[in-house]
Design a protein around this motif. Structure first.
Motif, short mmCIF file in Angstrom:
data_model
loop_
_atom_site.label_atom_id
_atom_site.label_comp_id
_atom_site.label_asym_id
_atom_site.label_seq_id
_atom_site.Cartn_x
_atom_site.Cartn_y
_atom_site.Cartn_z
N PRO A 106 24.96 46.07 46.15
CA PRO A 106 25.89 47.02 45.22
C PRO A 106 27.14 46.49 45.81
CG PRO A 106 24.12 48.24 45.92
CD PRO A 106 23.95 47.10 46.70
N TRP A 107 27.51 46.20 47.16
CA TRP A 107 29.09 45.72 47.68
C TRP A 107 29.25 44.66 46.98
CZ3 TRP A 107 33.21 47.55 49.13
CH2 TRP A 107 34.02 46.78 49.64
N SER A 108 28.41 43.41 46.95
CA SER A 108 28.72 42.20 46.44
C SER A 108 28.80 42.21 45.05
CB SER A 108 27.80 41.10 46.89
OG SER A 108 26.21 41.47 46.35
N VAL A 109 28.15 43.02 44.35
CA VAL A 109 28.10 43.17 42.89
C VAL A 109 29.37 43.74 42.57
CG1 VAL A 109 27.30 44.34 40.73
CG2 VAL A 109 25.74 43.43 42.43
N MET A 110 30.00 44.80 43.19
CA MET A 110 31.39 45.53 42.85
C MET A 110 32.56 44.34 43.30
SD MET A 110 33.04 48.72 44.87
CE MET A 110 33.43 48.05 46.16
N LYS A 111 32.30 43.69 44.33
CA LYS A 111 33.23 42.60 44.15
C LYS A 111 33.23 41.60 43.12
CE LYS A 111 32.20 41.59 48.58
NZ LYS A 111 31.96 40.83 49.93
N LEU B 180 36.52 41.21 40.39
CA LEU B 180 37.23 39.92 40.23
C LEU B 180 37.06 39.38 38.63
CD1 LEU B 180 36.54 38.02 43.35
CD2 LEU B 180 38.57 39.39 42.68
N LEU B 181 35.68 39.52 38.25
CA LEU B 181 35.75 39.24 36.65
C LEU B 181 36.29 40.02 35.74
CD1 LEU B 181 31.88 38.20 36.62
CD2 LEU B 181 34.07 36.67 36.83
N SER B 182 36.43 41.28 35.93
CA SER B 182 37.17 42.33 34.95
C SER B 182 38.74 41.97 35.26
CB SER B 182 36.71 43.85 35.50
OG SER B 182 37.19 44.04 36.64
N ILE B 183 39.14 41.55 36.35
CA ILE B 183 40.46 41.32 36.39
C ILE B 183 40.95 39.98 35.57
CG2 ILE B 183 42.35 40.55 37.94
CD1 ILE B 183 41.60 42.38 40.09
N ALA B 184 40.05 38.96 35.81
CA ALA B 184 40.52 38.02 35.04
C ALA B 184 40.07 38.26 33.49
CB ALA B 184 39.19 36.94 35.26
N LEU B 185 39.25 39.03 33.02
CA LEU B 185 39.11 39.54 31.80
C LEU B 185 40.21 40.02 31.13
CD1 LEU B 185 37.28 39.39 29.04
CD2 LEU B 185 36.29 41.50 29.93
N GLY B 186 40.93 41.16 32.06
CA GLY B 186 42.18 42.05 31.81
C GLY B 186 43.20 40.93 31.35
N VAL C 172 38.50 49.34 35.77
CA VAL C 172 37.82 50.43 36.65
C VAL C 172 36.47 50.58 35.92
CG1 VAL C 172 37.88 52.86 36.96
CG2 VAL C 172 40.12 51.05 37.03
N LEU C 173 36.30 50.75 34.78
CA LEU C 173 35.09 50.92 33.94
C LEU C 173 34.08 49.87 34.27
CD1 LEU C 173 36.12 52.54 30.47
CD2 LEU C 173 35.51 53.38 32.51
N MET C 174 34.72 48.61 34.05
CA MET C 174 33.66 47.49 34.29
C MET C 174 33.00 47.50 35.89
SD MET C 174 34.93 44.14 32.14
CE MET C 174 33.41 43.16 32.82
N THR C 175 34.03 47.58 36.61
CA THR C 175 33.59 47.62 38.21
C THR C 175 32.61 48.92 38.36
OG1 THR C 175 35.68 46.64 38.74
CG2 THR C 175 34.54 47.54 40.59
#
Length: 196
Positions: free
Chosen positions: A87-92, A96-102, A165-168
């Motif tokens: 879960p920790w690696s999935v969260m990281k 990062l992917l959600s920041i790029a999408l934002g 926040v929601l995607m993470t």
């Protein structure tokens, strides 16, 4: 008493190999070479490995495969199973992917606003809305001031932050749910093949 056995052979020292020994064991000083099924081709042999004469009676003939099919290398495949997702690696990674999408969302909104403003969409639609909502005392609703570029970018940035926040959170929760379900059914199976 008379000896009736006749003349006996003279007992001398025998220096030859014993029955259990090889004949050339004492003479071979180098490494042992096993016997070859097919002899080496002669220096003047042809491409087929024959040195002339009949093919069956030559000792220097090299055996060639009769088939003309080419052997293709087999592609190795491995069947693997994803038993657990950290879960920790999935969260990281999801963060990062959600920041790029934002960031892509904010840039796309800015480009879209500039294209629509250059085409005159806001002025045309804004004029129609102001005429429909206007009266003698007021000019009506001003669409161009409401949909200005700073206001659009601020609204898009708020949506991008909520999306991060929601995607993470959803990706991390999905990793926990996957680990629970993988404990019952074994996880997702993958078949990996080596690149040819």
């Amino acid at each position: 008493m008379t000896d009736t056995r006749g003349q006996q052979p003279s007992y001398e020292t025998y220096n030859g190999p014993l029955p259990g020994e090889r004949a050339g064991a004492q003479q071979s000083a180098g490494p042992y070479h096993p016997p070859q099924a097919y002899g080496a081709p002669a220096p003047g042999g042809t491409a087929g490995g024959q040195t002339g004469g009949t093919a069956g009676g030559q000792t220097g003939a090299v055996r060639r495969p009769r088939t003309g099919a080419r052997t293709t290398p087999r592609t190795r495949k491995a069947r693997l199973r994803v038993a657990k997702a950290d879960p920790w690696s999935v969260m990281k990674v999801s963060f990062l992917l959600s920041i790029a999408l934002g960031i892509c969302t904010v840039v796309a909104a800015a480009v879209l606003w500039m294209v629509m403003d250059a085409m005159g969409v806001f002025s045309t639609v804004g004029g129609t809305i102001s005429e429909a909502t206007g009266s003698n005392e007021s000019n009506g609703f001003d669409l161009q001031s409401f949909l200005s570029l700073p206001r659009v970018l601020m609204f898009t940035s708020v949506i991008a932050v909520i999306d991060v926040v929601l995607m993470t959170a959803l990706a991390t929760l999905g990793a926990f749910i996957y680990n629970l379900s993988a404990g019952f059914v074994g996880g997702v199976e993958l078949t990996l093949a080596e690149d040819e």
